[in-house]
Design a protein around this motif. Structure first.
Motif, PDB file in Angstrom:
ATOM      1  N   VAL A  36       0.858  -1.187   0.000  1.00 30.52           N
ATOM      2  CA  VAL A  36       0.000   0.000   0.000  1.00 30.52           C
ATOM      3  C   VAL A  36       0.892   1.234   0.000  1.00 30.52           C
ATOM      4  CG1 VAL A  36      -1.737   1.317   1.281  1.00 30.52           C
ATOM      5  CG2 VAL A  36      -1.851  -1.191   1.255  1.00 30.52           C
ATOM      6  N   TRP A  37       0.603   2.158  -0.910  1.00 25.57           N
ATOM      7  CA  TRP A  37       1.345   3.401  -0.989  1.00 25.57           C
ATOM      8  C   TRP A  37       0.422   4.587  -0.752  1.00 25.57           C
ATOM      9  CZ3 TRP A  37       2.037  -0.502  -4.598  1.00 25.57           C
ATOM     10  CH2 TRP A  37       3.333  -1.046  -4.700  1.00 25.57           C
ATOM     11  N   LEU A  38       0.950   5.609  -0.104  1.00 23.99           N
ATOM     12  CA  LEU A  38       0.288   6.906  -0.014  1.00 23.99           C
ATOM     13  C   LEU A  38       0.874   7.754  -1.134  1.00 23.99           C
ATOM     14  CD1 LEU A  38      -1.566   8.926   1.478  1.00 23.99           C
ATOM     15  CD2 LEU A  38       0.389   9.482   2.945  1.00 23.99           C
ATOM     16  N   ALA A  39       0.019   8.243  -2.030  1.00 26.74           N
ATOM     17  CA  ALA A  39       0.502   8.928  -3.232  1.00 26.74           C
ATOM     18  C   ALA A  39       1.361  10.139  -2.902  1.00 26.74           C
ATOM     19  CB  ALA A  39      -0.676   9.331  -4.114  1.00 26.74           C
ATOM     20  N   ASN A  40       0.943  10.932  -1.905  1.00 25.59           N
ATOM     21  CA  ASN A  40       1.734  12.086  -1.477  1.00 25.59           C
ATOM     22  C   ASN A  40       2.058  11.919   0.012  1.00 25.59           C
ATOM     23  OD1 ASN A  40       2.570  14.688  -0.472  1.00 25.59           O
ATOM     24  ND2 ASN A  40       1.803  15.581  -2.365  1.00 25.59           N
ATOM     25  N   PRO A  41       3.319  11.644   0.353  1.00 26.02           N
ATOM     26  CA  PRO A  41       3.682  11.387   1.754  1.00 26.02           C
ATOM     27  C   PRO A  41       3.427  12.553   2.699  1.00 26.02           C
ATOM     28  CG  PRO A  41       5.427  10.658   0.262  1.00 26.02           C
ATOM     29  CD  PRO A  41       4.457  11.458  -0.562  1.00 26.02           C
ATOM     30  N   MET A  42       3.276  13.771   2.176  1.00 25.03           N
ATOM     31  CA  MET A  42       3.042  14.933   3.035  1.00 25.03           C
ATOM     32  C   MET A  42       1.576  15.092   3.428  1.00 25.03           C
ATOM     33  SD  MET A  42       5.468  17.846   1.311  1.00 25.03           S
ATOM     34  CE  MET A  42       4.903  19.068   2.509  1.00 25.03           C
ATOM     35  N   ALA A  43       0.699  14.316   2.812  1.00 24.35           N
ATOM     36  CA  ALA A  43      -0.735  14.462   3.051  1.00 24.35           C
ATOM     37  C   ALA A  43      -1.124  13.828   4.383  1.00 24.35           C
ATOM     38  CB  ALA A  43      -1.534  13.836   1.906  1.00 24.35           C
ATOM     39  N   GLY A  44      -1.246  14.662   5.403  1.00 28.88           N
ATOM     40  CA  GLY A  44      -1.654  14.186   6.723  1.00 28.88           C
ATOM     41  C   GLY A  44      -3.053  14.666   7.055  1.00 28.88           C
ATOM     42  N   CYS A  45      -3.432  14.557   8.310  1.00 38.26           N
ATOM     43  CA  CYS A  45      -4.743  15.015   8.760  1.00 38.26           C
ATOM     44  C   CYS A  45      -4.564  15.668  10.125  1.00 38.26           C
ATOM     45  CB  CYS A  45      -5.723  13.846   8.858  1.00 38.26           C
ATOM     46  SG  CYS A  45      -7.320  14.281   9.605  1.00 38.26           S
ATOM     47  N   PRO A  46      -4.757  16.987  10.226  1.00 40.80           N
ATOM     48  CA  PRO A  46      -4.575  17.675  11.508  1.00 40.80           C
ATOM     49  C   PRO A  46      -5.410  17.090  12.634  1.00 40.80           C
ATOM     50  CG  PRO A  46      -4.759  19.271   9.733  1.00 40.80           C
ATOM     51  CD  PRO A  46      -5.092  17.922   9.144  1.00 40.80           C
ATOM     52  N   MET A  47      -6.623  16.651  12.322  1.00 33.03           N
ATOM     53  CA  MET A  47      -7.459  16.073  13.375  1.00 33.03           C
ATOM     54  C   MET A  47      -6.885  14.732  13.847  1.00 33.03           C
ATOM     55  SD  MET A  47     -11.560  15.372  13.655  1.00 33.03           S
ATOM     56  CE  MET A  47     -11.769  14.657  12.037  1.00 33.03           C
ATOM     57  N   ALA A  48      -6.404  13.916  12.906  1.00 35.94           N
ATOM     58  CA  ALA A  48      -5.853  12.615  13.278  1.00 35.94           C
ATOM     59  C   ALA A  48      -4.600  12.755  14.124  1.00 35.94           C
ATOM     60  CB  ALA A  48      -5.545  11.805  12.019  1.00 35.94           C
ATOM     61  N   GLU A  49      -3.907  13.873  13.950  1.00 38.67           N
ATOM     62  CA  GLU A  49      -2.606  14.054  14.612  1.00 38.67           C
ATOM     63  C   GLU A  49      -2.692  14.867  15.906  1.00 38.67           C
ATOM     64  OE1 GLU A  49      -0.679  15.893  11.347  1.00 38.67           O
ATOM     65  OE2 GLU A  49      -0.779  14.078  10.106  1.00 38.67           O
ATOM     66  N   GLN A  50      -3.899  15.288  16.306  1.00 38.50           N
ATOM     67  CA  GLN A  50      -3.996  16.185  17.450  1.00 38.50           C
ATOM     68  C   GLN A  50      -4.064  15.461  18.801  1.00 38.50           C
ATOM     69  OE1 GLN A  50      -8.822  17.060  16.916  1.00 38.50           O
ATOM     70  NE2 GLN A  50      -7.306  18.440  16.107  1.00 38.50           N
ATOM     71  N   LEU A  51      -4.075  14.143  18.764  1.00 36.43           N
ATOM     72  CA  LEU A  51      -4.138  13.371  20.005  1.00 36.43           C
ATOM     73  C   LEU A  51      -3.212  12.177  19.890  1.00 36.43           C
ATOM     74  CD1 LEU A  51      -5.732  13.245  22.725  1.00 36.43           C
ATOM     75  CD2 LEU A  51      -7.382  11.777  21.570  1.00 36.43           C
ATOM     76  N   GLY A  52      -2.272  12.048  20.845  1.00 35.67           N
ATOM     77  CA  GLY A  52      -1.345  10.924  20.865  1.00 35.67           C
ATOM     78  C   GLY A  52      -1.715   9.911  21.932  1.00 35.67           C
ATOM     79  N   VAL A 105     -14.258   5.402  22.133  1.00 35.41           N
ATOM     80  CA  VAL A 105     -14.659   5.302  20.729  1.00 35.41           C
ATOM     81  C   VAL A 105     -13.860   6.316  19.918  1.00 35.41           C
ATOM     82  CG1 VAL A 105     -16.555   5.578  19.080  1.00 35.41           C
ATOM     83  CG2 VAL A 105     -16.982   4.532  21.325  1.00 35.41           C
ATOM     84  N   ALA A 106     -13.121   5.819  18.938  1.00 37.65           N
ATOM     85  CA  ALA A 106     -12.292   6.692  18.107  1.00 37.65           C
ATOM     86  C   ALA A 106     -12.925   6.872  16.732  1.00 37.65           C
ATOM     87  CB  ALA A 106     -10.897   6.108  17.950  1.00 37.65           C
ATOM     88  N   TYR A 107     -13.006   8.103  16.312  1.00 32.93           N
ATOM     89  CA  TYR A 107     -13.362   8.390  14.922  1.00 32.93           C
ATOM     90  C   TYR A 107     -12.285   7.761  14.042  1.00 32.93           C
ATOM     91  CZ  TYR A 107     -15.195  11.442  11.151  1.00 32.93           C
ATOM     92  OH  TYR A 107     -15.765  11.941   9.994  1.00 32.93           O
ATOM     93  N   ILE A 108     -12.646   7.251  12.887  1.00 34.40           N
ATOM     94  CA  ILE A 108     -11.665   6.607  12.012  1.00 34.40           C
ATOM     95  C   ILE A 108     -10.571   7.588  11.589  1.00 34.40           C
ATOM     96  CG2 ILE A 108     -12.854   7.045   9.825  1.00 34.40           C
ATOM     97  CD1 ILE A 108     -12.082   4.066   9.102  1.00 34.40           C
ATOM     98  N   ASN A 109     -10.874   8.893  11.675  1.00 35.30           N
ATOM     99  CA  ASN A 109      -9.882   9.935  11.369  1.00 35.30           C
ATOM    100  C   ASN A 109      -8.895  10.088  12.523  1.00 35.30           C
ATOM    101  OD1 ASN A 109     -12.176  10.243   9.673  1.00 35.30           O
ATOM    102  ND2 ASN A 109     -11.544  12.322   9.162  1.00 35.30           N
ATOM    103  N   THR A 110      -8.191   9.014  12.830  1.00 39.33           N
ATOM    104  CA  THR A 110      -7.166   8.983  13.872  1.00 39.33           C
ATOM    105  C   THR A 110      -6.023   8.120  13.371  1.00 39.33           C
ATOM    106  OG1 THR A 110      -8.436   7.166  14.885  1.00 39.33           O
ATOM    107  CG2 THR A 110      -8.636   9.327  15.910  1.00 39.33           C
ATOM    108  N   THR A 111      -4.856   8.261  13.986  1.00 38.17           N
ATOM    109  CA  THR A 111      -3.728   7.426  13.587  1.00 38.17           C
ATOM    110  C   THR A 111      -3.961   5.981  14.011  1.00 38.17           C
ATOM    111  OG1 THR A 111      -2.515   7.743  15.660  1.00 38.17           O
ATOM    112  CG2 THR A 111      -2.161   9.390  13.916  1.00 38.17           C
TER     113      THR A 111
END
Length: 305
Positions: free
Chosen positions: A77-93, A110-116
């Motif tokens: 599996v490849w991510l076409a653009n490696p810089m494409a992140g999601c601020p919401m997914a990255e706001q909680l560690g 319960v985690a929204y799928i928009n998480t790491t």
């Protein structure tokens, strides 16, 4: 090369290399046209798992490619653009989540799928915007810690008054920009237009909507509706896609600020270069993340269908 010429070469290369191309609905029209499947993050991952292709290119953001890899562990599996992140997914560690869970003992997380994927290893189940109400209702828990988007969380809570919810003060920075004044102005400009919004929008916006639902839900609503005009309260690429699909109807953005910079990073040339082996990033996750996040995602499939 022209756009058409690049698209033709991509179509040739993906067949030659046995690669399936997935495009999230927020991608550019030129990318949707060369994709094998388009839709929301979870739907794309499920489609990828069903294909016989040896490789998958995700045109979206990182957490989507991670979900795809978890559901298709034997595929590249490849991510076409490696810089494409999601601020919401990255706001909680994970450490943040541990501290948050300590404040709410006895709550199902319960985690929204928009998480790491790493964050999902500390959660009981994840949900999509389309399945969140159904899954939270089915959970054998009366208390739910919903992360990271409180707007979606409050929407779910409004549908399940029998349950007690706690939230993290996060959310999608794009959908949060839309406010009540935007709705009032849009309705003044476009009388008779129906307002369709994503539940990641603020409650002051969803309260005034004619329909609240996921991106695919919004597009399905348009397909089934007899109305001619629509105000779209989600990422602005959806306005363009609907204009292409229904040229006799009229679609208007709720706000010019509803554009996700991360989603728009991916270009047609990124896909081309990924296919040529000169770009993109192969997604490789540690075994503990594959296992832990996999349990969270499989629980979503079990409860949400």
């Amino acid at each position: 090369m022209t756009v058409h010429e690049i698209q033709e070469e991509i179509l040739r290369l993906k067949k030659e290399k046995d690669i399936c191309i997935l495009a999230h609905a927020y991608q550019k029209q030129s990318i949707l046209e060369i994709a094998d499947y388009t839709g929301d993050s979870y739907g794309l991952s499920v489609q990828a798992a069903k294909t016989s292709n040896q490789g998958v290119i995700m045109c979206g953001v990182r957490f989507m490619a991670e979900t795809c890899k978890i559901l298709s562990p034997d595929k590249k599996v490849w991510l076409a653009n490696p810089m494409a992140g999601c601020p919401m997914a990255e706001q909680l560690g994970l450490d943040d989540l541990k501290a948050l869970k300590a404040q709410y003992p006895g709550y199902a997380t319960v985690a929204y799928i928009n998480t790491t994927s790493e964050l999902k290893t500390g959660c009981d189940v994840c949900v999509t915007s389309a399945s969140a109400v159904k899954i939270c209702a089915a959970l054998d828990a009366d208390k739910i810690l919903f992360i990271p988007d409180p707007n979606l969380g409050h929407y779910v809570a409004s549908k399940l008054p029998q349950k007690q919810f706690a939230f993290f003060d996060g959310g999608c920075p794009r959908h949060k920009v839309a406010v009540r004044d935007d709705v009032i102005l849009a309705k003044e400009r476009h009388p008779g237009a129906l307002l369709l919004v994503h539940p990641e929008c603020r409650p002051q916006v969803t309260a005034l909507a004619d329909y609240v639902g996921s991106t695919t839900g919004i597009m399905d609503y348009v397909r089934k509706s007899d109305n001619h005009d629509f105000i779209i309260g989600t990422e602005n690429s959806i306005v363009e896609h609907l204009q292409f699909e229904y040229p006799q109807r009229r679609f208007y953005p709720l706000s010019s600020a509803l554009s996700c910079m991360d989603m728009q990073l991916t270009t047609l040339m990124d896909v081309y270069n990924c296919l040529k082996g000169a770009g993109g990033e192969e997604i490789i996750l540690p075994d503990n993340v594959m296992e832990g996040a996999g349990k969270c995602i499989r629980k979503m499939v079990e409860l949400g269908g």
